[in-house]
Scaffold this motif. Structure first.
Motif, PDB file in Angstrom:
ATOM      1  N   THR A  67       0.818  -1.207   0.000  1.00 59.00           N
ATOM      2  CA  THR A  67       0.000   0.000   0.000  1.00 59.00           C
ATOM      3  C   THR A  67       0.856   1.262   0.000  1.00 59.00           C
ATOM      4  OG1 THR A  67      -1.685  -1.202   1.215  1.00 59.00           O
ATOM      5  CG2 THR A  67      -1.854   1.174   1.196  1.00 59.00           C
ATOM      6  N   TRP A  68       1.883   1.326   0.837  1.00 59.27           N
ATOM      7  CA  TRP A  68       2.730   2.508   0.870  1.00 59.27           C
ATOM      8  C   TRP A  68       4.095   2.236   0.248  1.00 59.27           C
ATOM      9  CZ3 TRP A  68       6.970   1.318   3.750  1.00 59.27           C
ATOM     10  CH2 TRP A  68       6.823   0.372   4.747  1.00 59.27           C
ATOM     11  N   GLY A  69       4.176   1.191  -0.550  1.00 61.14           N
ATOM     12  CA  GLY A  69       5.437   0.836  -1.191  1.00 61.14           C
ATOM     13  C   GLY A  69       5.853   1.860  -2.226  1.00 61.14           C
ATOM     14  N   VAL A  70       7.125   1.942  -2.460  1.00 62.97           N
ATOM     15  CA  VAL A  70       7.697   2.882  -3.412  1.00 62.97           C
ATOM     16  C   VAL A  70       8.105   2.112  -4.652  1.00 62.97           C
ATOM     17  CG1 VAL A  70       9.616   4.469  -3.801  1.00 62.97           C
ATOM     18  CG2 VAL A  70       8.496   4.395  -1.564  1.00 62.97           C
ATOM     19  N   THR A  71       7.786   2.668  -5.822  1.00 59.63           N
ATOM     20  CA  THR A  71       8.223   2.084  -7.081  1.00 59.63           C
ATOM     21  C   THR A  71       9.201   3.049  -7.729  1.00 59.63           C
ATOM     22  OG1 THR A  71       6.083   0.985  -7.356  1.00 59.63           O
ATOM     23  CG2 THR A  71       7.488   1.127  -9.296  1.00 59.63           C
ATOM     24  N   VAL A  72      10.347   2.520  -8.147  1.00 60.16           N
ATOM     25  CA  VAL A  72      11.354   3.329  -8.836  1.00 60.16           C
ATOM     26  C   VAL A  72      11.399   2.856 -10.283  1.00 60.16           C
ATOM     27  CG1 VAL A  72      13.761   4.049  -8.922  1.00 60.16           C
ATOM     28  CG2 VAL A  72      12.691   3.558  -6.712  1.00 60.16           C
ATOM     29  N   TYR A  73      10.990   3.726 -11.190  1.00 64.49           N
ATOM     30  CA  TYR A  73      11.035   3.428 -12.615  1.00 64.49           C
ATOM     31  C   TYR A  73      12.388   3.888 -13.138  1.00 64.49           C
ATOM     32  CZ  TYR A  73       6.078   2.627 -12.126  1.00 64.49           C
ATOM     33  OH  TYR A  73       4.864   2.138 -11.714  1.00 64.49           O
ATOM     34  N   THR A  74      13.142   2.955 -13.716  1.00 67.44           N
ATOM     35  CA  THR A  74      14.499   3.239 -14.170  1.00 67.44           C
ATOM     36  C   THR A  74      14.633   2.916 -15.656  1.00 67.44           C
ATOM     37  OG1 THR A  74      15.404   1.023 -13.807  1.00 67.44           O
ATOM     38  CG2 THR A  74      15.356   2.511 -11.897  1.00 67.44           C
ATOM     39  N   THR A  75      15.802   3.264 -16.188  1.00 69.84           N
ATOM     40  CA  THR A  75      16.128   2.895 -17.564  1.00 69.84           C
ATOM     41  C   THR A  75      17.264   1.878 -17.588  1.00 69.84           C
ATOM     42  OG1 THR A  75      17.531   4.859 -17.729  1.00 69.84           O
ATOM     43  CG2 THR A  75      15.298   5.035 -18.608  1.00 69.84           C
ATOM     44  N   GLY A  76      17.499   1.228 -16.473  1.00 66.81           N
ATOM     45  CA  GLY A  76      18.492   0.159 -16.420  1.00 66.81           C
ATOM     46  C   GLY A  76      19.751   0.528 -15.679  1.00 66.81           C
ATOM     47  N   PRO A  77      20.692  -0.419 -15.643  1.00 67.98           N
ATOM     48  CA  PRO A  77      21.905  -0.261 -14.826  1.00 67.98           C
ATOM     49  C   PRO A  77      22.850   0.844 -15.278  1.00 67.98           C
ATOM     50  CG  PRO A  77      21.904  -2.375 -15.989  1.00 67.98           C
ATOM     51  CD  PRO A  77      20.595  -1.714 -16.268  1.00 67.98           C
ATOM     52  N   SER A  78      22.714   1.350 -16.494  1.00 70.42           N
ATOM     53  CA  SER A  78      23.611   2.410 -16.956  1.00 70.42           C
ATOM     54  C   SER A  78      23.128   3.802 -16.534  1.00 70.42           C
ATOM     55  CB  SER A  78      23.765   2.354 -18.477  1.00 70.42           C
ATOM     56  OG  SER A  78      22.515   2.595 -19.099  1.00 70.42           O
ATOM     57  N   CYS A  79      21.978   3.890 -15.894  1.00 62.22           N
ATOM     58  CA  CYS A  79      21.428   5.182 -15.459  1.00 62.22           C
ATOM     59  C   CYS A  79      22.023   5.564 -14.098  1.00 62.22           C
ATOM     60  CB  CYS A  79      19.901   5.092 -15.383  1.00 62.22           C
ATOM     61  SG  CYS A  79      19.114   6.554 -14.687  1.00 62.22           S
ATOM     62  N   ALA A  80      22.937   6.521 -14.104  1.00 57.52           N
ATOM     63  CA  ALA A  80      23.628   6.914 -12.867  1.00 57.52           C
ATOM     64  C   ALA A  80      22.658   7.499 -11.840  1.00 57.52           C
ATOM     65  CB  ALA A  80      24.732   7.914 -13.187  1.00 57.52           C
ATOM     66  N   ARG A  81      21.739   8.359 -12.268  1.00 57.23           N
ATOM     67  CA  ARG A  81      20.779   8.957 -11.320  1.00 57.23           C
ATOM     68  C   ARG A  81      19.845   7.885 -10.745  1.00 57.23           C
ATOM     69  NH1 ARG A  81      18.601  13.454 -15.140  1.00 57.23           N
ATOM     70  NH2 ARG A  81      18.910  11.655 -16.437  1.00 57.23           N
ATOM     71  N   CYS A  82      19.512   6.883 -11.569  1.00 52.57           N
ATOM     72  CA  CYS A  82      18.673   5.781 -11.086  1.00 52.57           C
ATOM     73  C   CYS A  82      19.414   5.009 -10.002  1.00 52.57           C
ATOM     74  CB  CYS A  82      18.310   4.834 -12.236  1.00 52.57           C
ATOM     75  SG  CYS A  82      17.418   5.617 -13.594  1.00 52.57           S
ATOM     76  N   ASN A  83      20.667   4.688 -10.269  1.00 55.92           N
ATOM     77  CA  ASN A  83      21.476   3.940  -9.303  1.00 55.92           C
ATOM     78  C   ASN A  83      21.665   4.729  -8.010  1.00 55.92           C
ATOM     79  OD1 ASN A  83      21.764   1.761 -11.062  1.00 55.92           O
ATOM     80  ND2 ASN A  83      23.599   2.630 -11.985  1.00 55.92           N
ATOM     81  N   LEU A  84      21.900   6.020  -8.115  1.00 55.76           N
ATOM     82  CA  LEU A  84      22.077   6.857  -6.934  1.00 55.76           C
ATOM     83  C   LEU A  84      20.779   6.918  -6.125  1.00 55.76           C
ATOM     84  CD1 LEU A  84      24.004   8.630  -5.339  1.00 55.76           C
ATOM     85  CD2 LEU A  84      23.365  10.539  -6.826  1.00 55.76           C
ATOM     86  N   THR A  85      19.657   7.063  -6.812  1.00 57.90           N
ATOM     87  CA  THR A  85      18.359   7.101  -6.133  1.00 57.90           C
ATOM     88  C   THR A  85      18.117   5.799  -5.386  1.00 57.90           C
ATOM     89  OG1 THR A  85      17.418   8.672  -7.715  1.00 57.90           O
ATOM     90  CG2 THR A  85      15.865   7.271  -6.498  1.00 57.90           C
ATOM     91  N   LYS A  86      18.351   4.673  -6.036  1.00 55.03           N
ATOM     92  CA  LYS A  86      18.146   3.371  -5.388  1.00 55.03           C
ATOM     93  C   LYS A  86      19.084   3.198  -4.202  1.00 55.03           C
ATOM     94  CE  LYS A  86      18.800   0.977  -9.061  1.00 55.03           C
ATOM     95  NZ  LYS A  86      18.985  -0.168  -9.969  1.00 55.03           N
ATOM     96  N   ARG A  87      20.319   3.650  -4.338  1.00 58.34           N
ATOM     97  CA  ARG A  87      21.295   3.522  -3.250  1.00 58.34           C
ATOM     98  C   ARG A  87      20.853   4.330  -2.022  1.00 58.34           C
ATOM     99  NH1 ARG A  87      26.378   5.655  -5.172  1.00 58.34           N
ATOM    100  NH2 ARG A  87      26.002   4.120  -6.769  1.00 58.34           N
ATOM    101  N   VAL A  88      20.390   5.559  -2.251  1.00 58.77           N
ATOM    102  CA  VAL A  88      19.963   6.401  -1.128  1.00 58.77           C
ATOM    103  C   VAL A  88      18.675   5.855  -0.504  1.00 58.77           C
ATOM    104  CG1 VAL A  88      19.220   8.719  -0.462  1.00 58.77           C
ATOM    105  CG2 VAL A  88      21.169   8.435  -1.998  1.00 58.77           C
ATOM    106  N   LEU A  89      17.744   5.384  -1.310  1.00 56.95           N
ATOM    107  CA  LEU A  89      16.537   4.759  -0.763  1.00 56.95           C
ATOM    108  C   LEU A  89      16.921   3.591   0.143  1.00 56.95           C
ATOM    109  CD1 LEU A  89      14.239   4.733  -3.922  1.00 56.95           C
ATOM    110  CD2 LEU A  89      13.771   5.961  -1.792  1.00 56.95           C
ATOM    111  N   ALA A  90      17.819   2.746  -0.318  1.00 59.91           N
ATOM    112  CA  ALA A  90      18.249   1.583   0.467  1.00 59.91           C
ATOM    113  C   ALA A  90      18.956   2.013   1.750  1.00 59.91           C
ATOM    114  CB  ALA A  90      19.157   0.682  -0.380  1.00 59.91           C
ATOM    115  N   LEU A  91      19.833   3.017   1.660  1.00 57.43           N
ATOM    116  CA  LEU A  91      20.540   3.500   2.845  1.00 57.43           C
ATOM    117  C   LEU A  91      19.583   4.054   3.900  1.00 57.43           C
ATOM    118  CD1 LEU A  91      23.642   5.274   1.262  1.00 57.43           C
ATOM    119  CD2 LEU A  91      23.650   3.236   2.709  1.00 57.43           C
TER     120      LEU A  91
END
Length: 110
Positions: A20-44
């Motif tokens: 219900t309150w889950g977060v979805t991160v839409y990315t363009t794959g592993p080469s997307c630096a901003r996507c990777n940074l966003t996922k890293r900070v969410l996890a941290l």
């Protein structure tokens, strides 16, 4: 978690819908630096999220581009009314606070 199909809900990837309150991160794959940074900070920050690669999922891509109106990744969606595009530390901090409040309410019985 609940299950469904990608045809029923464009935000679904692999038949899984975030909680219900889950977060979805839409990315363009592993080469997307901003996507990777966003996922890293969410996890941290301990924010649970589901990643959906919009290059692999046409329904998700339509949702992000046509329904939400974004043209750059990542797109972080909490609800249909709460979402943002790009690497947004302010958005991530706000989500962490929101989820912390939800968890705190749950631990105190509401």
């Amino acid at each position: 978690m609940t299950t469904g199909t990608a045809e029923a809900d464009p935000r679904v990837s692999g038949g899984v819908v975030a909680d219900t309150w889950g977060v979805t991160v839409y990315t363009t794959g592993p080469s997307c630096a901003r996507c990777n940074l966003t996922k890293r900070v969410l996890a941290l920050k301990g924010i649970p999220f589901m990643e959906v690669n919009i290059r692999d999922d046409a329904n998700a891509r339509r949702y992000v581009v046509e329904d939400l109106g974004y043209a750059e990744a990542p797109v972080v969606v909490v609800t249909d009314e709460d979402h943002g595009s790009g690497f947004r530390p302010d958005h991530i901090d706000r989500i962490a606070t929101f989820i912390g409040q939800l968890l705190d309410c749950g631990s105190h019985g509401g």
